[in-house]
Design a protein around this motif. Structure first.
Motif, PDB file in Angstrom:
ATOM      1  N   ILE A 157       0.837  -1.206   0.000  1.00  0.00           N
ATOM      2  CA  ILE A 157       0.000   0.000   0.000  1.00  0.00           C
ATOM      3  C   ILE A 157       0.871   1.255   0.000  1.00  0.00           C
ATOM      4  N   ASP A 158       1.938   1.249   0.792  1.00  0.00           N
ATOM      5  CA  ASP A 158       2.844   2.403   0.825  1.00  0.00           C
ATOM      6  C   ASP A 158       3.518   2.626  -0.530  1.00  0.00           C
ATOM      7  N   ALA A 159       3.855   1.532  -1.215  1.00  0.00           N
ATOM      8  CA  ALA A 159       4.551   1.624  -2.505  1.00  0.00           C
ATOM      9  C   ALA A 159       3.624   2.023  -3.649  1.00  0.00           C
ATOM     10  N   HIS A 160       2.323   1.888  -3.449  1.00  0.00           N
ATOM     11  CA  HIS A 160       1.340   2.196  -4.493  1.00  0.00           C
ATOM     12  C   HIS A 160       0.270   3.133  -3.941  1.00  0.00           C
ATOM     13  N   PRO A 161       0.604   4.400  -3.782  1.00  0.00           N
ATOM     14  CA  PRO A 161      -0.366   5.341  -3.213  1.00  0.00           C
ATOM     15  C   PRO A 161      -1.652   5.456  -4.023  1.00  0.00           C
ATOM     16  N   CYS A 162      -1.627   4.996  -5.269  1.00  0.00           N
ATOM     17  CA  CYS A 162      -2.851   5.050  -6.084  1.00  0.00           C
ATOM     18  C   CYS A 162      -3.952   4.189  -5.463  1.00  0.00           C
ATOM     19  N   LEU A 163      -3.587   3.221  -4.620  1.00  0.00           N
ATOM     20  CA  LEU A 163      -4.593   2.375  -3.974  1.00  0.00           C
ATOM     21  C   LEU A 163      -5.464   3.165  -3.015  1.00  0.00           C
ATOM     22  N   VAL A 164      -4.911   4.218  -2.443  1.00  0.00           N
ATOM     23  CA  VAL A 164      -5.667   5.013  -1.478  1.00  0.00           C
ATOM     24  C   VAL A 164      -5.819   6.480  -1.896  1.00  0.00           C
ATOM     25  N   GLU A 165      -5.656   6.760  -3.179  1.00  0.00           N
ATOM     26  CA  GLU A 165      -5.854   8.133  -3.633  1.00  0.00           C
ATOM     27  C   GLU A 165      -7.341   8.431  -3.722  1.00  0.00           C
ATOM     28  N   SER A 166      -7.673   9.701  -3.750  1.00  0.00           N
ATOM     29  CA  SER A 166      -9.077  10.085  -3.732  1.00  0.00           C
ATOM     30  C   SER A 166      -9.704  10.180  -5.117  1.00  0.00           C
ATOM     31  N   ASN A 167      -8.946   9.907  -6.161  1.00  0.00           N
ATOM     32  CA  ASN A 167      -9.529   9.926  -7.504  1.00  0.00           C
ATOM     33  C   ASN A 167     -10.503   8.764  -7.655  1.00  0.00           C
ATOM     34  N   SER A 168     -11.638   9.042  -8.262  1.00  0.00           N
ATOM     35  CA  SER A 168     -12.593   7.959  -8.468  1.00  0.00           C
ATOM     36  C   SER A 168     -12.135   7.097  -9.647  1.00  0.00           C
ATOM     37  N   ASP A 169     -12.614   5.880  -9.646  1.00  0.00           N
ATOM     38  CA  ASP A 169     -12.306   4.927 -10.704  1.00  0.00           C
ATOM     39  C   ASP A 169     -13.635   4.455 -11.268  1.00  0.00           C
ATOM     40  N   ALA A 170     -13.897   4.736 -12.529  1.00  0.00           N
ATOM     41  CA  ALA A 170     -15.198   4.431 -13.134  1.00  0.00           C
ATOM     42  C   ALA A 170     -15.538   2.942 -13.033  1.00  0.00           C
ATOM     43  N   PHE A 171     -14.555   2.079 -13.229  1.00  0.00           N
ATOM     44  CA  PHE A 171     -14.806   0.640 -13.153  1.00  0.00           C
ATOM     45  C   PHE A 171     -15.210   0.228 -11.730  1.00  0.00           C
ATOM     46  N   LEU A 172     -14.450   0.670 -10.733  1.00  0.00           N
ATOM     47  CA  LEU A 172     -14.769   0.317  -9.349  1.00  0.00           C
ATOM     48  C   LEU A 172     -16.097   0.928  -8.910  1.00  0.00           C
ATOM     49  N   ASP A 173     -16.373   2.144  -9.365  1.00  0.00           N
ATOM     50  CA  ASP A 173     -17.664   2.775  -9.060  1.00  0.00           C
ATOM     51  C   ASP A 173     -18.817   1.942  -9.612  1.00  0.00           C
ATOM     52  N   GLU A 174     -18.631   1.393 -10.790  1.00  0.00           N
ATOM     53  CA  GLU A 174     -19.671   0.551 -11.394  1.00  0.00           C
ATOM     54  C   GLU A 174     -19.813  -0.771 -10.636  1.00  0.00           C
ATOM     55  N   VAL A 175     -18.710  -1.332 -10.178  1.00  0.00           N
ATOM     56  CA  VAL A 175     -18.758  -2.585  -9.405  1.00  0.00           C
ATOM     57  C   VAL A 175     -19.616  -2.412  -8.157  1.00  0.00           C
ATOM     58  N   VAL A 176     -19.403  -1.330  -7.396  1.00  0.00           N
ATOM     59  CA  VAL A 176     -20.183  -1.155  -6.174  1.00  0.00           C
ATOM     60  C   VAL A 176     -21.657  -0.873  -6.478  1.00  0.00           C
ATOM     61  N   LYS A 177     -21.934  -0.173  -7.559  1.00  0.00           N
ATOM     62  CA  LYS A 177     -23.337   0.064  -7.942  1.00  0.00           C
ATOM     63  C   LYS A 177     -24.034  -1.252  -8.280  1.00  0.00           C
ATOM     64  N   ILE A 178     -23.369  -2.089  -9.052  1.00  0.00           N
ATOM     65  CA  ILE A 178     -23.951  -3.374  -9.451  1.00  0.00           C
ATOM     66  C   ILE A 178     -24.144  -4.276  -8.233  1.00  0.00           C
ATOM     67  N   ARG A 185      -2.772   1.505   7.838  1.00  0.00           N
ATOM     68  CA  ARG A 185      -2.338   1.277   9.223  1.00  0.00           C
ATOM     69  C   ARG A 185      -3.419   1.611  10.245  1.00  0.00           C
ATOM     70  N   LYS A 186      -4.020   2.785  10.073  1.00  0.00           N
ATOM     71  CA  LYS A 186      -4.956   3.258  11.086  1.00  0.00           C
ATOM     72  C   LYS A 186      -6.343   3.584  10.557  1.00  0.00           C
ATOM     73  N   ARG A 187      -6.552   3.365   9.267  1.00  0.00           N
ATOM     74  CA  ARG A 187      -7.852   3.722   8.709  1.00  0.00           C
ATOM     75  C   ARG A 187      -8.307   2.683   7.691  1.00  0.00           C
ATOM     76  N   GLN A 188      -9.581   2.731   7.463  1.00  0.00           N
ATOM     77  CA  GLN A 188     -10.200   1.974   6.382  1.00  0.00           C
ATOM     78  C   GLN A 188     -10.641   3.024   5.374  1.00  0.00           C
ATOM     79  N   TRP A 189     -10.106   2.940   4.180  1.00  0.00           N
ATOM     80  CA  TRP A 189     -10.377   3.938   3.169  1.00  0.00           C
ATOM     81  C   TRP A 189     -11.301   3.346   2.114  1.00  0.00           C
ATOM     82  N   PHE A 190     -12.282   4.102   1.662  1.00  0.00           N
ATOM     83  CA  PHE A 190     -13.262   3.627   0.691  1.00  0.00           C
ATOM     84  C   PHE A 190     -12.803   4.000  -0.710  1.00  0.00           C
ATOM     85  N   ARG A 191     -12.274   3.027  -1.415  1.00  0.00           N
ATOM     86  CA  ARG A 191     -11.769   3.230  -2.783  1.00  0.00           C
ATOM     87  C   ARG A 191     -12.919   3.477  -3.747  1.00  0.00           C
ATOM     88  N   ALA A 192     -14.054   2.839  -3.486  1.00  0.00           N
ATOM     89  CA  ALA A 192     -15.288   3.091  -4.243  1.00  0.00           C
ATOM     90  C   ALA A 192     -16.437   2.922  -3.255  1.00  0.00           C
TER      91      ALA A 192
END
Length: 141
Positions: free
Chosen positions: A19-40, A57-64
């Motif tokens: 997770i530390d090496a790939h900050p894109c996993l917890v960035e705030s940019n939306s992802d159209a594919f993941l947004d569609e997955v949660v809608k479905i 480490r200390k939080r649960q972050w909502f990617r979508a």
């Protein structure tokens, strides 16, 4: 009495390094594919809330997310932390009746979780990043 916090997964250090090496996993940019997955998923399971979560480490972050304006919660309040700890699915039919969760602020306050089902998001090497979960404000069998 509060239920014990779930133990950290055996591969927690490796998981956190990824997770530390790939900050894109917890960035705030939306992802159209993941947004569609949660809608479905929310439509399929007929739940008002569906999330793709990543545990830091200390939080649960909502990617979508669908059905909540929250972007994150403390890891200590996370239902998904239990699934990540055991590396398997977790289902809670009525959180108010479950010893682990009945005093949880997400149960006693907003959003008023009663039902939770989460499946781990597992990478090829076995690391669990978080969950795809569905949540309802009503208990379910």
């Amino acid at each position: 009495m509060l239920a014990p916090y779930p133990p950290l997964p055996m591969n927690e250090l490796s998981r956190q390094r990824l997770i530390d090496a790939h900050p894109c996993l917890v960035e705030s940019n939306s992802d159209a594919f993941l947004d569609e997955v949660v809608k479905i998923a929310a439509l399929y399971f007929k739940t008002p809330i569906c999330l793709i979560t990543i545990l830091d480490r200390k939080r649960q972050w909502f990617r979508a997310r669908v059905g909540t304006d929250l972007q994150e919660t403390p890891r200590a309040d996370s239902f998904c932390a239990y699934s990540v700890a055991i590396g398997d699915s977790v289902e809670v039919c009525d959180a108010q009746q479950d010893e682990r969760f009945r005093c949880n602020p997400l149960v006693t306050g907003e959003p008023g979780i009663r039902y939770y089902a989460g499946v781990p998001l597992v990478l090829d090497g076995g690391l669990v990043l978080g969950n795809l979960c569905v949540i309802d404000t009503q208990p379910r069998p």
